[in-house]
Design an enzyme around this catalytic site. Structure first.
Site, mmCIF file in Angstrom:
data_model
loop_
_atom_site.group_PDB
_atom_site.id
_atom_site.type_symbol
_atom_site.label_atom_id
_atom_site.label_comp_id
_atom_site.label_asym_id
_atom_site.label_seq_id
_atom_site.Cartn_x
_atom_site.Cartn_y
_atom_site.Cartn_z
ATOM 1 N N GLU A 195 59.197 5.250 42.569
ATOM 2 C CA GLU A 195 59.310 4.658 41.228
ATOM 3 C C GLU A 195 57.914 4.165 40.871
ATOM 4 O O GLU A 195 57.471 3.137 41.379
ATOM 5 C CB GLU A 195 60.311 3.496 41.235
ATOM 6 N N CYS A 230 57.290 -1.892 34.242
ATOM 7 C CA CYS A 230 56.981 -0.453 34.181
ATOM 8 C C CYS A 230 57.642 0.155 32.954
ATOM 9 O O CYS A 230 57.210 1.179 32.450
ATOM 10 C CB CYS A 230 57.472 0.226 35.447
HETATM 11 P P1 NAP Z 1 50.834 -1.537 43.788
HETATM 12 O O1 NAP Z 1 49.455 -2.078 43.848
HETATM 13 O O2 NAP Z 1 51.006 -0.066 43.874
HETATM 14 O O3 NAP Z 1 51.638 -2.259 44.953
HETATM 15 C C1 NAP Z 1 52.981 -1.998 45.194
HETATM 16 C C2 NAP Z 1 53.302 -2.228 46.655
HETATM 17 O O4 NAP Z 1 52.535 -1.317 47.445
HETATM 18 C C3 NAP Z 1 52.950 -3.627 47.135
HETATM 19 O O5 NAP Z 1 53.926 -4.035 48.076
HETATM 20 C C4 NAP Z 1 51.604 -3.416 47.818
HETATM 21 O O6 NAP Z 1 51.331 -4.339 48.837
HETATM 22 C C5 NAP Z 1 51.810 -2.037 48.419
HETATM 23 N N1 NAP Z 1 50.559 -1.342 48.704
HETATM 24 C C6 NAP Z 1 49.361 -1.473 48.077
HETATM 25 N N2 NAP Z 1 48.451 -0.651 48.649
HETATM 26 C C7 NAP Z 1 49.084 0.021 49.642
HETATM 27 C C8 NAP Z 1 48.676 1.002 50.599
HETATM 28 N N3 NAP Z 1 47.428 1.489 50.632
HETATM 29 N N4 NAP Z 1 49.586 1.459 51.482
HETATM 30 C C9 NAP Z 1 50.843 0.976 51.441
HETATM 31 N N5 NAP Z 1 51.304 0.046 50.582
HETATM 32 C C10 NAP Z 1 50.423 -0.432 49.680
HETATM 33 O O7 NAP Z 1 51.597 -1.971 42.464
HETATM 34 P P2 NAP Z 1 51.718 -3.421 41.831
HETATM 35 O O8 NAP Z 1 50.414 -3.752 41.204
HETATM 36 O O9 NAP Z 1 52.286 -4.385 42.821
HETATM 37 O O10 NAP Z 1 52.856 -3.170 40.736
HETATM 38 C C11 NAP Z 1 52.601 -2.693 39.476
HETATM 39 C C12 NAP Z 1 52.896 -1.201 39.383
HETATM 40 O O11 NAP Z 1 54.245 -0.944 39.774
HETATM 41 C C13 NAP Z 1 52.793 -0.704 37.959
HETATM 42 O O12 NAP Z 1 52.124 0.533 37.913
HETATM 43 C C14 NAP Z 1 54.247 -0.529 37.535
HETATM 44 O O13 NAP Z 1 54.442 0.398 36.512
HETATM 45 C C15 NAP Z 1 54.865 -0.109 38.814
HETATM 46 N N6 NAP Z 1 56.321 -0.348 38.775
HETATM 47 C C16 NAP Z 1 57.149 0.723 38.667
HETATM 48 C C17 NAP Z 1 58.517 0.525 38.587
HETATM 49 C C18 NAP Z 1 59.454 1.696 38.462
HETATM 50 O O14 NAP Z 1 60.640 1.510 38.682
HETATM 51 N N7 NAP Z 1 58.996 2.896 38.112
HETATM 52 C C19 NAP Z 1 59.043 -0.765 38.624
HETATM 53 C C20 NAP Z 1 58.174 -1.839 38.728
HETATM 54 C C21 NAP Z 1 56.801 -1.612 38.812
HETATM 55 P P3 NAP Z 1 50.356 -5.604 48.587
HETATM 56 O O15 NAP Z 1 50.953 -6.366 47.472
HETATM 57 O O16 NAP Z 1 50.404 -6.317 49.875
HETATM 58 O O17 NAP Z 1 49.007 -5.036 48.225
#
Ligand code: NAP
Length: 472
Positions: free
Chosen positions: A247, A281
């Protein structure tokens, strides 16, 4: 307030010390949370693997009852959960209450789905055998969630996984681990067996997640977050050919067609844009408004957005809370500045607050399609408006993105429905802005993701088909 790892039924300190969790509206440290080492994460996968056979063999009715009991508990504690969401995420109280209820509903929905998993039974065309198609739990699942909906993104994965008979390791976002710990604590109080749900919070996230995805017991990754990180994890999942549900990011267009009801469109825009302070999102990221309605729409939207009181979420009068961190606030500010450099006019807002992670409601007109504001997920309370003359051109601009999570169309119902079917989006709101529902398949096309969450489709992501050939 739980602030430890949960591994094999035990609350434990992390082997890598602790990290600070902040209240974004004040910057105050509200907890020191256990920092998991990679070894802690592997111990969590080992615990999930040890619990798998027993949980998979547990009667669906019994699994359903655990989910239902969790639903009842969290429903009775809705305001405590909302309070915690506000404190670590910064969102406004009404958004937090809405999220707490939505998150809790996934336990009810999947308690009902747990006992309704269907297989299939056919006679082979040659008449020589029966074909039975059974559904098996896919196995140990790693669940990774973002900070913007710290409760709902976790329950939308945990509930279907457990309903299907899978055991899990949850890794929530570093900014918002307290909500995840609260939910698991509620599950423990509802009777969760040891090892079925484990919680890890490694601040050295890349190596820790990579190690989990290379553990031979792991068969499933369910990730919600940015498309950038999703791509990395798809590569990681390929090494062991792990099933991956994704997602990912969005860039939702909001179309106002000629003939749309202005007030209905403005009310919809307020929900699609301002729910969760724009950090969703599903948030409308760019508005395409027909010239006949453009000026009135921009003026009314600026009026409504400007009337939202902004301030700390725990003050229940506020409707626009803080962004999750100063870094997020500064990112939104940079994008708006870039948009202004590219020619956007500020109708409302446009200046970040000097104190706390607040960014004001902002409306920008004169925006050209193809610039920064229409191609980047802003993730804040910013509404860039593009004017259009021709509906085909509006559809082309709406589809001109690598993303395809959700779109919104406002117009005369027949025309709006026709346009909706031409949009590359996994979900479309037609004269409706609140689309998420536990009973509906949530997910995106193109680089917004793979698979669906919620509905019957959501449990299918955690099941694997097995074909049994029966000699006649
Ligand atoms: P993110 O930076 O991608 O982080 C999401 C998760 O991934 C966090 O738990 C993060 O951990 C982890 N993560 C980061 N780098 C990683 C790596 N190299 N390897 C493994 N895991 C890693 O996203 P965000 O800034 O938290 O959230 C915003 C994004 O989520 C937006 O793009 C939004 O559109 C998307 N989103 C999508 C949906 C959907 O249903 N399509 C719903 C909600 C949000 P840490 O926090 O510890 O870095």
């Amino acid at each position: 307030m739980r602030h430890q790892l949960h591994i094999d039924g035990q609350w434990r300190d992390g082997s890598a010390g602790t990290f600070a969790v902040h209240d974004p509206s004040t910057g105050e440290v509200i907890a020191d949370f256990a920092n998991a080492s990679t070894e802690d994460c592997i111990a969590a996968v080992d615990a999930a693997a040890a619990a798998f056979d027993s949980w998979a063999a547990t009667a669906p009715r019994v699994r359903a009852e655990l989910l239902r009991a969790t639903f009842e508990l969290l429903s009775s504690e809705r305001d405590d959960l909302a309070d915690l969401i506000v404190r670590e995420n910064g969102k406004a109280w009404p958004d937090a209450v809405g999220e707490a209820s939505y998150a809790t509903e996934f336990f009810r929905w999947f308690s009902e789905e747990a006992v309704r998993v269907r297989g299939d039974f056919r006679l082979a065309p040659a008449g020589d055998k029966h074909i039975i198609v059974d559904a098996q739990p896919i196995g140990v699942s790693v669940l990774i969630t973002p900070w913007n909906f710290p409760a709902a993104m976790a329950t939308r994965k945990i509930a279907p996984a457990l309903a299907a008979g899978c055991t899990v390791v949850l890794k929530p976002a570093g900014e918002t681990p307290l909500t995840a710990a609260y939910i698991i604590d509620a599950m423990v109080r509802a009777g969760l067996p040891d090892g079925v749900v484990n919680l890890v919070t490694p601040s050295d996230v890349g190596p820790a997640v990579s190690a989990m995805l290379h553990h031979p017991a792991v068969r499933k990754l369910s990730f919600t977050g940015s498309t950038e990180v999703g791509r990395i994890l798809l590569h990681e999942s390929a090494d062991q050919v792990i099933s991956a549900s994704m997602e990912l990011g969005g860039n939702a267009p909001f179309l106002v067609l000629p003939g749309a009801d202005l007030e209905q469109a403005v009310a919809g825009a307020m929900v699609a844009k301002m729910r969760n302070g724009g950090s969703a999102c599903t948030a409308a990221n760019r508005f395409y408004v027909h010239r006949s309605l453009h000026d009135a729409f921009a003026a009314r939207l600026a009026e409504e957005m400007g009337a939202m009181p902004m301030g700390p979420g725990l003050d229940r009068a506020n409707r626009l809370g803080a962004l999750v961190s100063l870094a997020e606030r500064d990112k939104v500010a940079r994008l708006v500045e870039q948009g202004i450099t590219e020619g956007a006019r500020v109708e409302l807002g446009g200046e970040p607050s000097a104190v706390g992670a607040f960014y004001p409601a902002t409306v920008l007109t004169g925006v050209e399609h193809g610039g920064t504001l229409t191609s980047t997920e802003v993730f804040g309370p910013v509404a860039p408006i593009v004017v259009f003359d021709d509906v085909d051109e509006a559809v082309r601009m709406a589809n001109d993105t690598i993303y395809g999570l959700i779109a919104y169309v406002y117009g005369e119902p027949g025309a709006a429905l026709q346009v909706a079917r031409r949009l590359d989006a996994g979900m479309v709101g037609v004269n409706r802005a609140l689309v998420s529902d536990p009973a509906a398949p949530f997910g995106g096309m193109k680089q917004s993701g793979l698979g669906r969450e919620g509905a019957e489709e959501g449990i299918r992501e955690f099941l694997e088909e097995q074909y049994l050939a029966i000699e006649l």
